[in-house]
Design a protein around this motif. Structure first.
Motif: not given
Length: 274
Positions: A15-26, A237-247
């Motif tokens: 779920d984390c992988l899918d959510w993070c990769r679906a976001q516009p990280p910039a 393959a995303v910024d750590p801040l994106v992972v933290e948001m998913w958490l």
């Protein structure tokens, strides 16, 4: 398990992988915003004799210091860049972080009411270095320790890089880590991300065994937390801040699923009322 140096991290949840990769990280992290009641904040600052007024973006994008204002994460980063200039700018950056965190609907970690980061006059003789207004100088000095997050967190929490003294009053791990993250965006190559009780709850749910709740955090455990978030970010393959948001989002999403009324406002383990 995912490697994080000498220890192993839990497997990256699908779920984390899918959510993070679906976001516009910039844009995702930089544009994360909250609405701040500037009248309340500035009244409380004046009431405590704190010579500071918060400003934020108004509905039309211009700066306002009354009514409703909007603070984005990118505003905290800009304040973090200015914080290197003086202790005064560091204090402004910290209060902006406090206003953002306390106004966020999914985050916690700021004491109820207005935090006061000044050392009481009666206690200043026992401190290593305090400004004439009572602010610990470590709020500014920590900029030089950002490449070593454990030492930086020790400096804020305990007043010394080795962690054997008094820290900044009213500064818990969620706010301290948000402040360090905001400074780090401008002044460090390290990936410093905030830690929120909800995010720790998600990590524990995913199999992290370092601690059972945010109440058990220490500076070294905070580093372990950073290691896990960084390992998941590398794998996704995303910024750590994106992972933290998913958490944080995942904790509230799971709470909403089990709540009879669909509420996601329950307090995460180890957090304190705001």
């Amino acid at each position: 398990m995912t490697t994080t140096g000498p220890r192993l991290a839990p497997e990256l949840p699908a779920d984390c992988l899918d959510w993070c990769r679906a976001q516009p990280p910039a844009l995702l992290v930089a544009d994360e915003y909250v609405q701040v009641d500037l009248d309340r904040w500035n009244f409380r600052l004046a009431e405590k004799g704190i010579d500071l007024r918060l400003v934020a973006a108004g509905p039309d994008g211009g700066l306002v210091e009354s009514g409703a204002g909007f603070l984005r994460r990118s505003d905290l980063w800009a304040a973090g860049r200015r914080a290197r200039g003086s202790l005064e700018e560091s204090v402004v950056a910290l209060y902006m972080c406090a206003a953002w965190l306390s106004s966020h609907p999914l985050r916690s970690g700021v004491k109820r009411g207005l935090p006061d980061f000044r050392v009481p006059a009666r206690d200043r003789a026992g401190w290593r270095s305090v400004s004439s207004h009572g602010y610990p100088l470590v709020l500014h000095e920590v900029v030089d320790w950002l490449d070593a997050p454990v030492e930086a967190m020790n400096l804020l929490r305990h007043g010394a890089p080795a962690g054997a003294g008094r820290g900044v009053p009213d500064l818990g791990y969620p706010l301290a880590s948000l402040y360090l993250s905001s400074l780090g965006m401008a002044w460090s190559a390290q990936s410093i991300v905030p830690v929120d009780p909800a995010g720790v709850g998600t990590l524990v749910h995913s199999g992290w065994t370092e601690i059972e709740s945010a109440a058990r955090l220490t500076p070294r455990r905070y580093q372990r937390y950073l290691d896990v978030v960084a390992a998941w970010a590398r794998e996704a393959a995303v910024d750590p801040l994106v992972v933290e948001m998913w958490l944080v989002h995942d904790w509230h999403a799971r709470r909403a699923e089990v709540s009879p009324r669909g509420s996601s406002t329950r307090t995460p383990p180890g957090s304190r009322p705001r």
